[in-house]
Scaffold this motif. Structure first.
Motif, short mmCIF file in Angstrom:
data_model
loop_
_atom_site.label_atom_id
_atom_site.label_comp_id
_atom_site.label_asym_id
_atom_site.label_seq_id
_atom_site.Cartn_x
_atom_site.Cartn_y
_atom_site.Cartn_z
N VAL A 100 0.85 -1.19 0.00
CA VAL A 100 0.00 0.00 0.00
C VAL A 100 0.89 1.24 0.00
CG1 VAL A 100 -1.81 1.26 1.21
CG2 VAL A 100 -1.78 -1.24 1.26
N PRO A 101 0.75 2.15 -0.99
CA PRO A 101 1.53 3.38 -0.97
C PRO A 101 1.19 4.23 0.25
CG PRO A 101 0.52 3.01 -3.13
CD PRO A 101 -0.08 2.02 -2.20
N ALA A 102 2.12 5.08 0.64
CA ALA A 102 1.93 5.89 1.84
C ALA A 102 0.73 6.83 1.70
CB ALA A 102 3.20 6.69 2.13
N ARG A 103 0.51 7.34 0.49
CA ARG A 103 -0.60 8.29 0.32
C ARG A 103 -1.96 7.60 0.33
NH1 ARG A 103 -2.27 8.12 -5.03
NH2 ARG A 103 -0.88 6.97 -6.45
N ALA A 122 -4.40 6.40 4.55
CA ALA A 122 -5.58 7.01 5.16
C ALA A 122 -6.87 6.59 4.46
CB ALA A 122 -5.43 8.53 5.18
N PRO A 123 -6.97 6.66 3.11
CA PRO A 123 -8.20 6.17 2.47
C PRO A 123 -8.45 4.70 2.73
CG PRO A 123 -6.95 7.54 0.94
CD PRO A 123 -6.08 7.32 2.13
N LEU A 124 -7.38 3.90 2.81
CA LEU A 124 -7.57 2.49 3.07
C LEU A 124 -8.13 2.25 4.47
CD1 LEU A 124 -7.23 -0.42 2.10
CD2 LEU A 124 -4.91 -0.38 3.04
N LEU A 125 -7.67 3.01 5.45
CA LEU A 125 -8.21 2.87 6.80
C LEU A 125 -9.69 3.24 6.83
CD1 LEU A 125 -5.29 4.32 8.96
CD2 LEU A 125 -5.97 1.93 8.71
N LYS A 140 4.66 1.40 -9.77
CA LYS A 140 4.58 2.69 -10.46
C LYS A 140 5.30 2.63 -11.80
CE LYS A 140 5.44 7.63 -9.78
NZ LYS A 140 5.98 8.65 -8.85
N GLU A 141 6.48 2.01 -11.82
CA GLU A 141 7.20 1.89 -13.08
C GLU A 141 6.51 0.92 -14.02
OE1 GLU A 141 11.29 1.06 -12.47
OE2 GLU A 141 11.54 2.57 -10.90
#
Length: 318
Positions: A172-175, A178-181, A232-233
């Motif tokens: 899970v990306p850092a950004r 919060a939406p995942l929580l 991402k790549e």
């Protein structure tokens, strides 16, 4: 293992919601036991064998017995269907254990399961019972032929070679934390308020992801350059390979053709007789290497937008 066996006891007493909940709890525990063992540094070969044994009981034997007690009781064909499902679940677990020691798999193989995993298969087999518990009455989804066909289909998915995504490799990306929580909180509220409906929706979503997993596996198999790169790549590689094809575009030859026309016009306006023409065919100037490569690539004069310069009488050309 205790949760799976308790599901059978709940089914024998007619408490089918509790039987479904017990198998769901077994699936949650199956997802946590390996992680907890690694966190506690308590992994062992015995634990690996116990995990497979518990999976065989909780997601192979228990769902088969719950379905038999609910819909196939006294039906000989129904007992055969229950046996088929239990055997397929155990075969799927045996193949999973053998693939753990396979060192010849490509790097991207760890992102997929081969076939539907046993916990998902055990819950998917109970989907007709879950729908019946949610609606509160029998429907076409709970008729004996439909339940038999559904059970055989899930058994086939268990032993199939169809790739399915493995959540163990999801990062899970850092950004997105919060939406995942927030989504996890909403999912927990839905499970508490509408447990059967939430479980049915989750199972339908899981089935819907299978075509995406097949497509993703096929794409990775054809793009070795994306095996060891971050997601991402990978998306950048996918866009680079697929954007023109999805839009129905061709390589930008029109710009090259336009440059070729300008180069030919400049050559025709020149006063030399041998530097721009040779053998009745217009040659490109030496400083226009891009245009010359496009022409010499074998695409032909018409496909590059050029015309042959017909020899004119009296021009001094042979």
């Amino acid at each position: 293992m205790c949760a799976g066996l308790s599901a059978v006891q709940f089914a024998l007493s007619g408490n089918y919601p509790a039987a479904i909940a017990a198998i769901a709890v077994a699936a949650v525990l199956d997802a946590l036991d390996g992680r907890i063992a690694r966190l506690l540094d308590a992994t062992s070969k015995m634990g690996a064998e116990l995990d497979s044994l518990a999976d065989a009981i909780s997601f192979g034997v228990s769902p088969a017995l719950v379905l038999y007690i609910w819909k196939f009781d006294g039906n000989r064909l129904g007992w055969v269907i229950a046996l088929v499902f239990a055997v397929c679940a155990i075969l799927r677990l045996a193949r999973f254990n053998t693939l753990l020691d396979d060192t010849e798999q490509p790097p991207y193989a760890k992102e997929f399961f081969v076939g539907v995993p046993a916990p998902a298969g055990g819950l998917l087999a109970l989907l007709p019972l879950i729908l019946t518990m949610q609606v509160g009455q029998d429907g076409w989804w709970s008729t004996t032929p439909v339940v038999m066909g559904w059970t055989v289909a899930i058994a086939a998915l268990l032993i199939s070679r169809i790739p399915t995504l493995s959540v163990k490799t999801v990062r899970v990306p850092a950004r997105m934390v919060a939406p995942l929580l927030v989504l996890v909180g909403l999912a927990a509220a839905a499970v508490i308020t509408y447990p059967m409906l939430a479980l049915a929706c989750a199972l339908v979503v899981y089935l819907a992801h299978v075509p995406y997993a097949v497509r993703r596996n096929h794409w990775l198999a054809n793009h070795p350059e994306a095996w060891d790169v971050p997601p991402k790549e990978r998306r950048a590689i996918r866009r680079a390979h697929g954007s023109n094809r999805r839009l129905g575009l061709r390589p930008p030859m029109r710009k090259v053709a336009g440059a070729a026309r300008r180069a030919v016009s400049a050559a025709r306006r020149g006063n030399g007789s041998g530097d721009g023409h040779r053998g009745g065919t217009v040659l490109l100037p030496t400083d226009s290497s891009r245009v010359r490569r496009a022409v010499l690539r074998g695409r032909g004069w018409r496909r590059t937008g050029l015309r042959r310069n017909q020899s004119r009488p009296g021009s001094g050309e042979q």
